[in-house]
Design a protein around this motif. Structure first.
Motif, PDB file in Angstrom:
ATOM      1  N   SER A  89       0.834  -1.198   0.000  1.00  0.00           N
ATOM      2  CA  SER A  89       0.000   0.000   0.000  1.00  0.00           C
ATOM      3  C   SER A  89       0.867   1.245   0.000  1.00  0.00           C
ATOM      4  CB  SER A  89      -0.880  -0.020   1.265  1.00  0.00           C
ATOM      5  OG  SER A  89      -1.653   1.148   1.332  1.00  0.00           O
ATOM      6  N   GLN A  90       0.545   2.183  -0.894  1.00  0.00           N
ATOM      7  CA  GLN A  90       1.257   3.472  -0.862  1.00  0.00           C
ATOM      8  C   GLN A  90       0.274   4.583  -0.485  1.00  0.00           C
ATOM      9  OE1 GLN A  90       3.947   4.287  -4.092  1.00  0.00           O
ATOM     10  NE2 GLN A  90       4.852   2.259  -3.964  1.00  0.00           N
ATOM     11  N   CYS A  91      -0.477   5.122  -1.466  1.00  0.00           N
ATOM     12  CA  CYS A  91      -1.428   6.177  -1.083  1.00  0.00           C
ATOM     13  C   CYS A  91      -2.561   5.583  -0.254  1.00  0.00           C
ATOM     14  CB  CYS A  91      -1.978   6.895  -2.313  1.00  0.00           C
ATOM     15  SG  CYS A  91      -3.282   5.988  -3.174  1.00  0.00           S
ATOM     16  N   GLY A  92      -2.839   4.292  -0.430  1.00  0.00           N
ATOM     17  CA  GLY A  92      -3.829   3.604   0.393  1.00  0.00           C
ATOM     18  C   GLY A  92      -5.256   3.680  -0.105  1.00  0.00           C
ATOM     19  N   TYR A  93      -5.491   4.404  -1.224  1.00  0.00           N
ATOM     20  CA  TYR A  93      -6.876   4.583  -1.663  1.00  0.00           C
ATOM     21  C   TYR A  93      -7.526   3.250  -2.032  1.00  0.00           C
ATOM     22  CZ  TYR A  93     -10.913   7.089  -3.299  1.00  0.00           C
ATOM     23  OH  TYR A  93     -12.178   7.578  -3.411  1.00  0.00           O
ATOM     24  N   CYS A  94      -6.760   2.413  -2.717  1.00  0.00           N
ATOM     25  CA  CYS A  94      -7.332   1.141  -3.181  1.00  0.00           C
ATOM     26  C   CYS A  94      -7.280   0.072  -2.092  1.00  0.00           C
ATOM     27  CB  CYS A  94      -6.551   0.631  -4.388  1.00  0.00           C
ATOM     28  SG  CYS A  94      -4.867   0.118  -3.937  1.00  0.00           S
ATOM     29  N   THR A  95      -6.504   0.322  -1.031  1.00  0.00           N
ATOM     30  CA  THR A  95      -6.139  -0.756  -0.102  1.00  0.00           C
ATOM     31  C   THR A  95      -7.335  -1.418   0.600  1.00  0.00           C
ATOM     32  OG1 THR A  95      -4.062   0.417   0.207  1.00  0.00           O
ATOM     33  CG2 THR A  95      -4.550  -1.358   1.765  1.00  0.00           C
ATOM     34  N   CYS A 109      -5.004  -0.798  -8.641  1.00  0.00           N
ATOM     35  CA  CYS A 109      -4.131   0.056  -7.838  1.00  0.00           C
ATOM     36  C   CYS A 109      -3.349   0.940  -8.793  1.00  0.00           C
ATOM     37  CB  CYS A 109      -3.173  -0.793  -7.000  1.00  0.00           C
ATOM     38  SG  CYS A 109      -1.992   0.235  -6.111  1.00  0.00           S
ATOM     39  N   ARG A 110      -3.385   2.235  -8.518  1.00  0.00           N
ATOM     40  CA  ARG A 110      -2.737   3.178  -9.431  1.00  0.00           C
ATOM     41  C   ARG A 110      -1.291   3.453  -9.048  1.00  0.00           C
ATOM     42  NH1 ARG A 110      -5.713   2.819 -13.684  1.00  0.00           N
ATOM     43  NH2 ARG A 110      -7.831   3.560 -13.446  1.00  0.00           N
ATOM     44  N   CYS A 111      -0.873   3.156  -7.810  1.00  0.00           N
ATOM     45  CA  CYS A 111       0.461   3.639  -7.448  1.00  0.00           C
ATOM     46  C   CYS A 111       1.398   2.594  -6.872  1.00  0.00           C
ATOM     47  CB  CYS A 111       0.374   4.871  -6.549  1.00  0.00           C
ATOM     48  SG  CYS A 111      -0.545   4.657  -5.045  1.00  0.00           S
ATOM     49  N   THR A 112       0.930   1.576  -6.182  1.00  0.00           N
ATOM     50  CA  THR A 112       1.880   0.668  -5.535  1.00  0.00           C
ATOM     51  C   THR A 112       2.592  -0.225  -6.544  1.00  0.00           C
ATOM     52  OG1 THR A 112       0.606   0.613  -3.517  1.00  0.00           O
ATOM     53  CG2 THR A 112       2.090  -1.210  -3.858  1.00  0.00           C
TER      54      THR A 112
HETATM   55  S1  FES Z   1      -1.978   2.312  -3.051  1.00  0.00           S
HETATM   56 FE1  FES Z   1      -2.479   4.080  -4.205  1.00  0.00          FE
HETATM   57  S2  FES Z   1      -3.970   3.347  -5.606  1.00  0.00           S
HETATM   58 FE2  FES Z   1      -3.226   1.566  -4.680  1.00  0.00          FE
END
Ligand code: FES
Ligand code: FAD
Ligand code: FES
Length: 493
Positions: A112-118, A169-172
């Protein structure tokens, strides 16, 4: 009128004052459970996934992950759901909650990075974590080649990565998420959600939920539902709501009266008779897939190519045929299987061959007030089958063209050919000219070539944003050549 309530993370919550069309996602967020996120509101990203206690295939209850953005909260009256917040175990006051094993793996493996999708990933992962037969497919550890052992799509712990196919997930990046999925262990005996699987899920409850002039209704039996539909021909029927939910969210459609049919026992039977298999119209695709366990090989080819696991956990055959869409994926397959639909209204039932069911673009012989009760597939099944879905992405995409084949080939001769096509006409169609070009012929490269030329000319494909007419025609012919290449070895051996 009874008060509609949902048990969320173990606590009952009234649905009121939500409107009958309010999604489970908005209902949860309004109650402060903001772990459940909205990414797309059309079933594409999985940020909204939650767990619902549903009748299980191998145990009394399965924890099934669904898209909360598509399901009306009122459809969950009397049901039990768990959100990402409900997975952690709350400890003594002042101490942080203990992470769920799935959350723990995601945290320590950098999933998880930004956590939005988590939270959405966590719920889909938890559903797979609790799948009772997952561990039966786990690698024994003795050999990398053990049954069910690690491959690109399955972990050594039996984890099926396709359970995450509806989560974006857009960022991890997906590698750490896959690492977390492949590292989760087996639920302990003390795990409350594992224990919960041993008891039945909540029984469906009759619902009459009205707010601001619109109503959500659920009856207990098919007879009551059909009587209601006779009195309210304007009502919108919903099963899994994976189509209707998109209409509500994206096209702002509203109905004065919605009638839920997804829990009707008469629409949720799977019967094997001597000369046909009858599949209830309100069984979800996941339930059918798991209950048939490959017994209808052409359906087994369809399921992995139909949307994502999250969508298949809600989507039904009745809904796929109910839309009358020319690009639905089940009609080509059901046409090749020579299926019929069992239609029911307050006066009784009739059985209509699927080949006669569609009458025009999104039109069918189904009358107002009539429901699809079941789909009937005649036995015996043709042994040579294939489903080719041509789409821009391999998984989780709408078909540009779909072709389903069911052939009887004996002594090298095509005795019977049934071919269903989607995406090449205003309705799904049987490929009658190609079937005739194949039947009675030796199954050779020449026959396949000649029949592929016929197949290229079937239907009236259109140019649209998904594909050109020329491409669609070319793909039809290619699909038969591919079938020939796929089957030659099997037929000659
Ligand atoms: S952790 Fe950022 S969209 Fe998945
Ligand atoms: C992200 C996403 C991906 C998708 N991918 C695919 C895909 O790959 N292939 C594909 O074919 N579809 C796909 N779909 C469309 C959808 O999931 C299917 O059409 C599904 O089968 C609909 O079933 P449902 O129970 O959710 O239908 P609902 O949304 O509940 O109902 C759809 C329509 O059918 C009617 N209906 C439902 N049940 C019955 C019944 N028993 N009798 C009569 N009418 C009935 C309803 O009145 C409504 O008009 C996708 C949808 C989404 C959101
Ligand atoms: S918000 Fe994207 S699938 Fe529900």
């Amino acid at each position: 009128m009874t008060e509609a309530r949902i048990t969320v993370n173990g606590k009952e919550a009234p649905i009121s004052p939500a409107a009958p069309h309010t999604t489970a996602l908005d209902f949860l967020r309004e109650r402060g459970l903001t772990g459940t996120k909205e990414g797309c509101a059309e079933g594409e990203c999985g940020a909204c996934s939650v767990l619902v206690a549903r009748p299980g295939v191998h145990k009394p209850t399965d924890w099934v992950a669904v898209n909360a953005c598509l399901v009306p909260a009122a459809a969950l009256d009397g049901q039990e759901i768990i959100t990402s917040e409900g997975l952690a175990t709350v400890g003594e006051p002042g101490t942080p909650p203990a992470l769920h094993p799935v959350q723990e793996e995601m945290a320590v493996r950098g999933g998880s990075q930004c956590g939005y999708c988590t939270p959405g990933f966590i719920c889909s992962m938890a559903s797979e974590y609790y799948r009772p037969d997952r561990c039966a497919h786990a690698d024994s550890g003795d050999s990398a080649d053990a049954a069910g052992s690690t491959d690109a799509e399955h972990g050594p712990n039996g984890f099926d990565l396709h359970s995450l196919s509806g989560n974006l997930c857009r960022c991890t990046g997906y590698r750490p998420i896959r690492d977390a999925a492949f590292a989760v262990g087996t639920p302990t005996d003390e795990d409350p959600l594992a224990q919960r699987r041993e008891q039945s899920p909540p029984a469906p409850v009759a619902t009459e939920y009205a707010q601001d002039g619109s109503t959500f209704l659920r009856k207990s039996t098919l007879a009551e539902t059909l009587q209601l539909l006779r009195e309210r021909p304007d009502a919108v029927v919903v099963a899994g709501s994976t189509d209707w939910g998109v209409e509500v969210n994206i096209r702002s459609r509203r109905a004065d009266c919605v009638v839920a049919i997804d829990r009707l026992p008469e629409l949720r039977e799977l019967r094997v008779e001597s000369d046909y298999i009858e599949i209830g119209a309100a069984l979800t695709l996941t339930e059918i897939e798991r209950r048939l366990d490959g017994d209808i090989p052409l359906l087994a080819e369809l399921f992995p190519q139909f949307a994502s696991r999250l969508i298949r956990n809600g989507a039904t055959l009745g809904g796929n045929l109910g839309t009358g869409s020319p690009i639905g994926d089940s009609p080509p397959v059901l046409l090749a299987l020579e299926a019929s639909v069992v239609l029911a209204d307050a006066d009784g039932e009739r059985v209509v061959p699927l080949a006669d069911y569609f009458t025009g673009y999104r039109q069918s012989v189904r009358r107002p007030g009539e429901l699809i009760r079941a789909v009937r597939i005649p036995l015996p099944l043709s042994p040579v089958v294939a489903f080719h879905k041509i789409a821009k992405r391999r998984f989780d995409d709408i078909s540009s063209v779909a072709v389903a084949f069911a052939l009887d080939i004996e002594d090298g001769i095509v005795r019977k050919a049934r071919i269903g096509l989607g995406g090449v006409a205003a309705t799904p169609i049987r490929s009658l000219a190609t079937e005739a070009a194949l039947e009675g012929k030796l199954w050779t490269a020449e026959t396949a070539d000649a029949a592929a030329r016929v197949l290229r000319g079937e239907g009236t494909p259109m140019n649209d944003h998904r594909a050109s007419a020329l491409y669609r025609s070319a793909m039809l012919g290619q699909s038969l050549l591919k079938l020939y290449a796929q089957t030659t070895e099997a037929v000659s051996s």
